[in-house]
Enzyme design. Structure first.
Site, PDB file in Angstrom:
ATOM      1  CB  ALA A  31     -27.929 -24.446   9.152  1.00 23.59           C
ATOM      2  CG  LEU A  32     -30.526 -24.946   3.423  1.00 25.76           C
ATOM      3  CD1 LEU A  32     -30.875 -24.715   1.958  1.00 25.76           C
ATOM      4  CD2 LEU A  32     -31.783 -24.941   4.283  1.00 25.76           C
ATOM      5  CG  HIS A  36     -33.221 -28.090   5.073  1.00 23.68           C
ATOM      6  ND1 HIS A  36     -32.162 -28.186   5.935  1.00 23.68           N
ATOM      7  CD2 HIS A  36     -34.211 -27.470   5.767  1.00 23.68           C
ATOM      8  CE1 HIS A  36     -32.488 -27.652   7.097  1.00 23.68           C
ATOM      9  NE2 HIS A  36     -33.725 -27.213   7.024  1.00 23.68           N
ATOM     10  CB  SER A 186     -29.802 -27.017  11.268  1.00 21.15           C
ATOM     11  OG  SER A 186     -30.463 -27.022  10.016  1.00 21.15           O
TER      12      SER A 186
END
Length: 288
Positions: A31-32, A36, A186
């Site tokens: 769930a980048l 990230h 996320s």
């Protein structure tokens, strides 16, 4: 081109190909988002080989937490990894990471892992440190990159590496925020528009506290708490904690504390639990 592998056997040729270069790893649960991306770009800048891991670790979820509904977006994640120049994504199955099933031997965080997040999520940091240890063993990096948004986790990983003489450099990367100040997470995708507005109270409280750093511990806490009380209650914000801590062991900063500190907050917005923090420097203990 970014490769996708699911086993250590398939990852090994990439590791062997950079045996003489600097290898970096960014550990994620998928769930980048842009937070990230900052980690991945920093790894790309610093390392010859960049490995991103995607693994939703069951060991760090409690019985009433969101393991089953945690977002899994592998196709979008791969696109973002390619954008960041990641060489290989290692997305192992649970059986790959925990070949013996539920592990008997785990990494325990000690007293530092029993406060704040550790107090509200018993066993959480045991799960985190155990999987970080495993993924470091599986990917064999020279450098590992973690976000400062998870400040207590970052501090514990650094302590684990120090205490266990692990040959890896831990790099902290600053928190990435939206323009309105909300820290990237996320779990932000769970928020309704109204809940997202309420969630901004967390960062507002932290910045209000940070502005009072020159006035001492009590002034920082009072300013942050005032924002939480003013804006949080009406929007349904349920605060777990607001804490000003010594980043070396995450103990509460005493009234006369000076030096580097972390102002941390955790709260529920609707059914979504969010955390955030800001580093600050206390230059005086203030006065009452």
């Amino acid at each position: 081109m970014t490769a996708l592998v699911h086993t250590r056997a398939d990852l090994q040729p990439f590791l062997d190909g950079f045996a003489n270069g600097k290898r970096g790893v960014v550990m994620t649960m998928g769930a980048l988002h842009e937070g990230h991306l900052a980690l991945l770009k920093q790894a790309r800048h610093d390392c010859d080989l960049v490995v991103a891991t995607i693994f939703v670790n069951p060991l760090q979820f409690g019985p009433n937490e969101d393991f089953d509904r945690y977002p899994r977006t592998i196709d979008d994640d791969l696109k973002l990894c390619a954008e960041a120049g990641v060489d290989v994504v290692y997305a192992p199955a649970v059986e790959e990471v925990y070949p013996g099933g539920q592990p008997i031997v785990k990494v325990t965080p000690g007293l530092m892992g029993e406060v704040l997040e550790g107090a509200f999520r018993p066993g959480f940091f045991t799960g985190v440190l155990t999987v970080v240890n495993k993924l470091l063993n599986l990917t064999g990096p020279d450098m590992a990159f973690f976000g400062q948004k998870d400040a207590q986790q970052l501090a514990l990983v650094r302590r684990m590496v120090l205490d266990l003489n692990m040959p890896v450099e831990i790099v902290g990367v600053p928190t990435v925020r939206d323009e309105d100040g909300l820290a990237k997470s996320s779990r932000n995708r769970y928020l309704s528009p109204e809940e997202r507005s309420t969630a901004l109270t967390l960062s507002r409280a932290l910045f209000a506290g940070q502005e009072k750093a020159a006035e001492g511990v009590d002034a920082v806490r009072d300013a942050a708490n005032a924002v939480l009380e003013q804006f949080g209650a009406a929007g349904g914000l349920a605060v777990d904690y607001l804490a000003l801590v010594d980043p070396r062991d995450f103990s509460e900063a005493p009234p006369a504390f000076t030096g580097q500190a972390v102002l941390a907050v955790a709260a529920h917005v609707g059914t979504t639990r969010l955390i955030d923090n800001l580093p600050l420097t206390l230059t005086t203990h203030g006065a009452r």
